[in-house]
Design an enzyme around this catalytic site. Structure first.
Site, PDB file in Angstrom:
ATOM      1  N   LYS A 110       0.838  -1.208   0.000  1.00 27.29           N
ATOM      2  CA  LYS A 110       0.000   0.000   0.000  1.00 27.29           C
ATOM      3  C   LYS A 110       0.873   1.258   0.000  1.00 27.29           C
ATOM      4  O   LYS A 110       0.621   2.211  -0.747  1.00 27.29           O
ATOM      5  CB  LYS A 110      -0.858   0.011   1.267  1.00 27.29           C
ATOM      6  CG  LYS A 110      -2.358  -0.251   1.129  1.00 27.29           C
ATOM      7  CD  LYS A 110      -3.012   0.514   0.094  1.00 27.29           C
ATOM      8  CE  LYS A 110      -4.473   0.770   0.281  1.00 27.29           C
ATOM      9  NZ  LYS A 110      -5.249   0.493  -0.901  1.00 27.29           N
ATOM     10  N   LYS A 198       0.746 -13.211 -11.152  1.00 29.57           N
ATOM     11  CA  LYS A 198       0.080 -14.154 -10.245  1.00 29.57           C
ATOM     12  C   LYS A 198      -1.435 -13.942 -10.285  1.00 29.57           C
ATOM     13  O   LYS A 198      -1.909 -12.806 -10.429  1.00 29.57           O
ATOM     14  CB  LYS A 198       0.649 -14.007  -8.827  1.00 29.57           C
ATOM     15  CG  LYS A 198      -0.023 -12.975  -7.979  1.00 29.57           C
ATOM     16  CD  LYS A 198       0.365 -13.109  -6.510  1.00 29.57           C
ATOM     17  CE  LYS A 198      -0.658 -12.341  -5.696  1.00 29.57           C
ATOM     18  NZ  LYS A 198      -0.559 -12.294  -4.307  1.00 29.57           N
ATOM     19  N   LYS A 201      -7.497 -11.438  -7.748  1.00 30.72           N
ATOM     20  CA  LYS A 201      -8.710 -10.694  -8.073  1.00 30.72           C
ATOM     21  C   LYS A 201      -8.373  -9.234  -8.338  1.00 30.72           C
ATOM     22  O   LYS A 201      -8.970  -8.591  -9.192  1.00 30.72           O
ATOM     23  CB  LYS A 201      -9.676 -10.813  -6.896  1.00 30.72           C
ATOM     24  CG  LYS A 201     -11.096 -10.914  -7.324  1.00 30.72           C
ATOM     25  CD  LYS A 201     -11.992 -11.093  -6.114  1.00 30.72           C
ATOM     26  CE  LYS A 201     -11.524 -10.197  -5.039  1.00 30.72           C
ATOM     27  NZ  LYS A 201     -11.916 -10.230  -3.734  1.00 30.72           N
TER      28      LYS A 201
END
Ligand code: TRP
Length: 329
Positions: A110, A198, A201
Site C-alpha cells: 500500500k 500471479k 482478483k
C-alpha cells in the site's frame, strides 16, 4: 494435531485460491482436528458495504462446503462469532512491535502504491484494521492452538508473524501459546493468471472458481500464448497454459500434455483440454455451491453450531492467559 485456516469474505474465490489453499485444507481434514472459518472481521478492513459483506459471508461459507469441508468432521465457524479472538487481538498487539507491522507485505504494498502515485501521505487509504491485519490473523491461529496452518504462499509471512508473537508472549509468561507451522502443499506454486502475473482478483486476471462453463471457456480463451504455428514444438517452461494444466492434472495427464507440447499442438486444443480438465473437477462443487446458496439458513446453522463448539475452547485459553498476565482477581 490441530489444523486451522480461514478465508476472508472479500469477494468471489478463484481457482488459485482453490489450488493453493482450499484443496489442501480439505484434504487435511482427515489427518487431524481441523478448524476452518470465515474471516469476516478481516474483510471489514476493506469492505464497507453491508449488503455485499453479508452476501459474501454466505458465499465463502458455501464455497468451503461445496469444496468438501465436512461440518461433521471439522469445526466450521465464523470469526466474528468468537469475540474472544478480539480480546486476544488486544493482548497480542501489546507484544507486537510496530516495526514488525511496518514490514508486513500488504501494508508495504500500500505504501509503495502511494509512493508510485506521488501521494504526499504514504499512509493514504490505510486504516488501522489493515495495519493490524497480521495481529488479528495471529489471534485466529493462536486462539485455537493450531499446529498447522495451510495457506497460500502469499500468506506465509503472516504465519511467521504469528510465530514471532507467540514466542514473544511465551518468553514472558511460559509456554502458553502453541507456535504454529506453515503448510505449503508440495510443488504448489502460486498459479499464474490469464496475463501471466500471479492470479489475483485485484489484477482482474483470475478465473472464478464457480464460473459457468461458457464463461469459463471465454476466460481460458484469453490466456496469453505466443504466436507459434500449431505444428511447431512448444516449450512448457513459462507457459501459462501448461502451468494451469499441471496444477489440476494427474502426473500421467501432465506427461501426456508435455509430449503434446514437444510434438507441436495448436493453442486452441490446449485451451480446450484445460477447460475439460477444470470443468470435470469443478462441475460437482459448482452445482453444490448453487444449491447451498438457495437456502442460506442451512449455512447459518452450520456456522452457529461450529461457533458453539469453538467458543468454549477459546474461553479456556483466554482464561489461562489472563491469569498468566495477572488479570484474574
Ligand atoms: N488472511 C487470510 C487470507 O486472506 C485469511 C485468514 C484470516 C487466515 N485469518 C486466518 C488464514 C488464519 C489462515 C489462518 O486468505
Amino acid at each position: 494435531m490441530r489444523i486451522l485456516s480461514g478465508i476472508q469474505p472479500s469477494g468471489a474465490l478463484h481457482i488459485g485460491n482453490y489450488f493453493g489453499m482450499m484443496r489442501p485444507a480439505v484434504a487435511l481434514q482427515a489427518e487431524g482436528e481441523a478448524l476452518y472459518f470465515v474471516a469476516d472481521y478481516h474483510a471489514l478492513t476493506s469492505l464497507h458495504d453491508p449488503k455485499v459483506l453479508h452476501q459474501n459471508i454466505y458465499e465463502v461459507a458455501a464455497s468451503w462446503l461445496a469444496c468438501g469441508l465436512d461440518p461433521a468432521k471439522t469445526v466450521f465457524y465464523r470469526q466474528s462469532d468468537i469475540p474472544e479472538i478480539l480480546e486476544l487481538n488486544w493482548i497480542l498487539s501489546c507484544f507486537t512491535s510496530k516495526g514488525l507491522m511496518n514490514r508486513a507485505h500488504a501494508y508495504k504494498a500500500k505504501v509503495q502504491e502511494n509512493q508510485e502515485n506521488g501521494k504526499e501521505d504514504l499512509d493514504f487509504g490505510v486504516n488501522m484494521g489493515l495495519f493490524n491485519y497480521p495481529i488479528l490473523m495471529s489471534s485466529d491461529i493462536l486462539m485455537f492452538s493450531a499446529a498447522k496452518v495451510p495457506v497460500g504462499e502469499d500468506q506465509t509471512q503472516h504465519i511467521e508473524i504469528a510465530r514471532d508473537i507467540a514466542q514473544k508472549f511465551n518468553r514472558v509468561y511460559g509456554e502458553i501459546l502453541k507456535v504454529p507451522q506453515v503448510v505449503l502443499e508440495k510443488g504448489v506454486k502460486v498459479l499464474p493468471g490469464l496475463d501471466g502475473r500471479k492470479m489475483s482478483k485485484s489484477y482482474g486476471n483470475h478465473i472464478p472458481l464457480f464460473e459457468e462453463p461458457a464463461a469459463m471457456k471465454k476466460l481460458i480463451a484469453k490466456i496469453k500464448t505466443d504466436s507459434l504455428p500449431p505444428e511447431a514444438p512448444k516449450s512448457t517452461e513459462g507457459s501459462i497454459l501448461f502451468e494451469l494444466y499441471q496444477a489440476f492434472a494427474t502426473p500421467e495427464q501432465t506427461e501426456e500434455m508435455r509430449a503434446k507440447f514437444e510434438k507441436g499442438i495448436g493453442w486452441g486444443y490446449v485451451k480446450e483440454d484445460l477447460f475439460q480438465l477444470l470443468d470435470a473437477q469443478l462441475k460437482e462443487p459448482r452445482e453444490k455451491y448453487k444449491q447451498l446458496l438457495e437456502d442460506k439458513s442451512i449455512i447459518a446453522n452450520y456456522l452457529r453450531e461450529g461457533a458453539e463448539k469453538a467458543r468454549p475452547q477459546a474461553q479456556i485459553l483466554l482464561k489461562k492467559m489472563r491469569a498468566a498476565i495477572g488479570l484474574e482477581l
